[in-house]
Design a protein around this motif. Structure first.
Motif, PDB file in Angstrom:
ATOM      1  N   SER A  42       0.818  -1.353  -0.097  1.00 58.15           N
ATOM      2  CA  SER A  42      -0.039   0.054   0.224  1.00 58.15           C
ATOM      3  C   SER A  42       0.957   1.453  -0.018  1.00 58.15           C
ATOM      4  N   PRO A  43       0.608   2.247  -1.199  1.00 59.46           N
ATOM      5  CA  PRO A  43      -0.221   2.133  -2.165  1.00 59.46           C
ATOM      6  C   PRO A  43       0.508   1.113  -3.287  1.00 59.46           C
ATOM      7  N   LYS A  44      -0.444   0.517  -4.167  1.00 55.76           N
ATOM      8  CA  LYS A  44       0.209  -0.394  -5.241  1.00 55.76           C
ATOM      9  C   LYS A  44       0.325   0.486  -6.395  1.00 55.76           C
ATOM     10  N   VAL A  45       0.087   1.705  -6.343  1.00 53.09           N
ATOM     11  CA  VAL A  45       0.235   2.870  -7.533  1.00 53.09           C
ATOM     12  C   VAL A  45       0.634   4.131  -6.881  1.00 53.09           C
ATOM     13  N   ALA A  46       1.964   4.344  -7.030  1.00 55.42           N
ATOM     14  CA  ALA A  46       2.612   5.509  -6.382  1.00 55.42           C
ATOM     15  C   ALA A  46       3.351   6.076  -7.018  1.00 55.42           C
ATOM     16  N   LEU A  47       3.980   7.520  -6.865  1.00 59.41           N
ATOM     17  CA  LEU A  47       4.889   8.143  -7.424  1.00 59.41           C
ATOM     18  C   LEU A  47       6.502   7.558  -6.719  1.00 59.41           C
ATOM     19  N   VAL A  48       7.418   7.698  -7.552  1.00 58.58           N
ATOM     20  CA  VAL A  48       8.688   6.964  -6.876  1.00 58.58           C
ATOM     21  C   VAL A  48       9.291   7.577  -5.578  1.00 58.58           C
ATOM     22  N   ASP A  49       8.812   8.931  -5.069  1.00 61.06           N
ATOM     23  CA  ASP A  49       9.275   8.997  -3.834  1.00 61.06           C
ATOM     24  C   ASP A  49       8.477   9.125  -2.657  1.00 61.06           C
ATOM     25  N   GLU A  50       7.206   8.241  -2.997  1.00 63.38           N
ATOM     26  CA  GLU A  50       6.147   7.781  -1.817  1.00 63.38           C
ATOM     27  C   GLU A  50       6.693   6.651  -1.217  1.00 63.38           C
ATOM     28  N   LEU A  57      16.944 -19.973  -8.244  1.00 62.10           N
ATOM     29  CA  LEU A  57      16.998 -21.450  -8.326  1.00 62.10           C
ATOM     30  C   LEU A  57      15.636 -22.058  -8.151  1.00 62.10           C
ATOM     31  N   PRO A  58      15.306 -22.902  -8.866  1.00 65.75           N
ATOM     32  CA  PRO A  58      14.099 -23.729  -8.832  1.00 65.75           C
ATOM     33  C   PRO A  58      13.663 -24.341  -7.727  1.00 65.75           C
ATOM     34  N   THR A  59      14.547 -24.348  -6.860  1.00 70.31           N
ATOM     35  CA  THR A  59      14.516 -25.124  -5.634  1.00 70.31           C
ATOM     36  C   THR A  59      13.712 -24.419  -4.436  1.00 70.31           C
ATOM     37  N   THR A  60      13.789 -23.028  -4.879  1.00 71.96           N
ATOM     38  CA  THR A  60      12.979 -21.921  -3.768  1.00 71.96           C
ATOM     39  C   THR A  60      11.526 -21.951  -3.617  1.00 71.96           C
ATOM     40  N   VAL A  61      10.986 -21.757  -2.651  1.00 70.64           N
ATOM     41  CA  VAL A  61       9.650 -21.974  -2.252  1.00 70.64           C
ATOM     42  C   VAL A  61       8.880 -20.626  -2.448  1.00 70.64           C
ATOM     43  N   VAL A  62       8.315 -20.382  -3.590  1.00 67.59           N
ATOM     44  CA  VAL A  62       7.668 -18.729  -3.491  1.00 67.59           C
ATOM     45  C   VAL A  62       6.207 -18.997  -3.089  1.00 67.59           C
ATOM     46  N   LEU A  63       6.028 -18.093  -1.792  1.00 64.57           N
ATOM     47  CA  LEU A  63       4.801 -18.433  -1.225  1.00 64.57           C
ATOM     48  C   LEU A  63       3.753 -17.403  -1.747  1.00 64.57           C
ATOM     49  N   VAL A  64       4.111 -16.066  -2.103  1.00 64.36           N
ATOM     50  CA  VAL A  64       3.088 -15.337  -2.811  1.00 64.36           C
ATOM     51  C   VAL A  64       4.056 -14.169  -3.273  1.00 64.36           C
ATOM     52  N   THR A  65       3.273 -13.777  -4.641  1.00 62.87           N
ATOM     53  CA  THR A  65       3.977 -12.624  -5.328  1.00 62.87           C
ATOM     54  C   THR A  65       3.110 -11.475  -5.641  1.00 62.87           C
ATOM     55  N   ASP A  66       3.367 -10.412  -5.781  1.00 58.40           N
ATOM     56  CA  ASP A  66       2.497  -9.332  -6.149  1.00 58.40           C
ATOM     57  C   ASP A  66       3.307  -8.203  -6.996  1.00 58.40           C
ATOM     58  N   THR A  67       2.623  -7.203  -7.255  1.00 57.68           N
ATOM     59  CA  THR A  67       3.373  -6.077  -8.262  1.00 57.68           C
ATOM     60  C   THR A  67       3.042  -4.888  -7.543  1.00 57.68           C
ATOM     61  N   LEU A  68       3.903  -3.783  -7.958  1.00 60.27           N
ATOM     62  CA  LEU A  68       3.698  -2.351  -7.533  1.00 60.27           C
ATOM     63  C   LEU A  68       4.186  -1.572  -8.547  1.00 60.27           C
ATOM     64  N   GLN A  69       3.538  -0.456  -8.995  1.00 59.41           N
ATOM     65  CA  GLN A  69       3.853   0.541  -9.890  1.00 59.41           C
ATOM     66  C   GLN A  69       4.326   1.719  -9.049  1.00 59.41           C
TER      67      GLN A  69
END
Length: 255
Positions: free
Chosen positions: A7-15, A120-132
């Motif tokens: 939070s926020p997922k869309v923000a200015l670069v200095d926020e 590495l393929p052996t890593t276990v990724v629990l969750v992903t998301d993106t930010l602008q």
């Protein structure tokens, strides 16, 4: 299911960005990774965290125990970004097209994983998301300038009336760099990103540039109807900093 909140997922670069992870196991060890690609630049960062007794990690309150930074720092994952060895072909993360955002991918990975092992393929990724993260607010107008010999881009904040004016210049590598002007306009300045070398029909050598070109650019900005009267600011990097200093001297002498 592990939850990642940004939070926020869309923000200015200095926020400031708030990042929390919930529904982990109590005291679970996790790595939070940030990944961003822009042109030939590929940058990443990571922090090692231990969930609290409620199975939560709050970047603003929990210390990173390792990775690209250590300690409690809510923006540590951003200022500690580094080029990805063997992948990034540019040592600098630069935004060329300010009409598009930098898109950051955040991943929560099980365990404390070293940065070199994160892909590495052996890593276990629990969750992903993106930010602008943007340099230009959606309300800012981007106006290309071709007036006489003057070339550049004028960024104008939203709203009626006049705004404080800023002339923005970068170095002798040339071209047109807009990210700083776009961000200044997002903060309420009428900012003119001035090109002076190796752009459009401009000269390719500093020896072919007349200082009057910069004085004309100042006059253009000062006389613009959207700029507050009484003078403007000038900001520069590298050769642009030298030019800003010379403009200041020239203005003082004229007075």
């Amino acid at each position: 299911m592990v939850c990642l909140s940004i939070s926020p997922k869309v923000a200015l670069v200095d926020e400031r960005i708030s990042i929390t992870v919930s529904k982990l196991r109590p005291l679970q060890r996790v790595t939070i990774q940030v990944w961003v690609e822009e042109g030939k630049a590929v940058f990443s960062s990571c922090g090692h965290f231990r969930a609290d007794q409620q199975g939560q990690v709050d970047i603003d309150q929990h210390a990173s125990l390792g990775g690209t930074y250590r300690g409690v720092d809510g923006m540590g994952l951003f200022w500690s970004l580094k080029p990805v060895p063997g992948i990034s072909k540019d040592p600098l993360l630069r935004k060329v097209d300010v009409t598009t955002p930098l898109v950051f991918r955040l991943s929560v990975i099980d365990g404390h994983i070293l940065r070199k092992d994160l892909q590495l393929p052996t890593t276990v990724v629990l969750v992903t998301d993106t930010l602008q993260r943007w340099y230009k607010h959606s309300s800012v107008r981007r106006i290309e300038v071709r007036d006489g010999s003057i070339r550049g881009t004028f960024f104008l904040p939203v709203g009626e009336g006049r705004f404080p004016g800023v002339l923005d210049m970068f170095g002798s590598a040339g071209g047109l760099t807009e990210f700083r002007a776009a961000l200044l306009a997002s903060k309420g300045f009428a900012c003119f990103a001035l090109a002076y070398l190796r752009y459009d029909d401009l000269p390719s050598s500093m020896a072919d540039i007349d200082f009057d070109y910069f004085l004309d650019a100042v006059d253009w900005l000062v006389s613009h109807p959207s700029v507050l009267p009484g003078g403007i600011g000038v900001v520069g990097t590298s050769k642009g900093g030298e030019l800003a200093f010379l403009l200041g001297m020239s203005t003082n002498q004229n007075e």
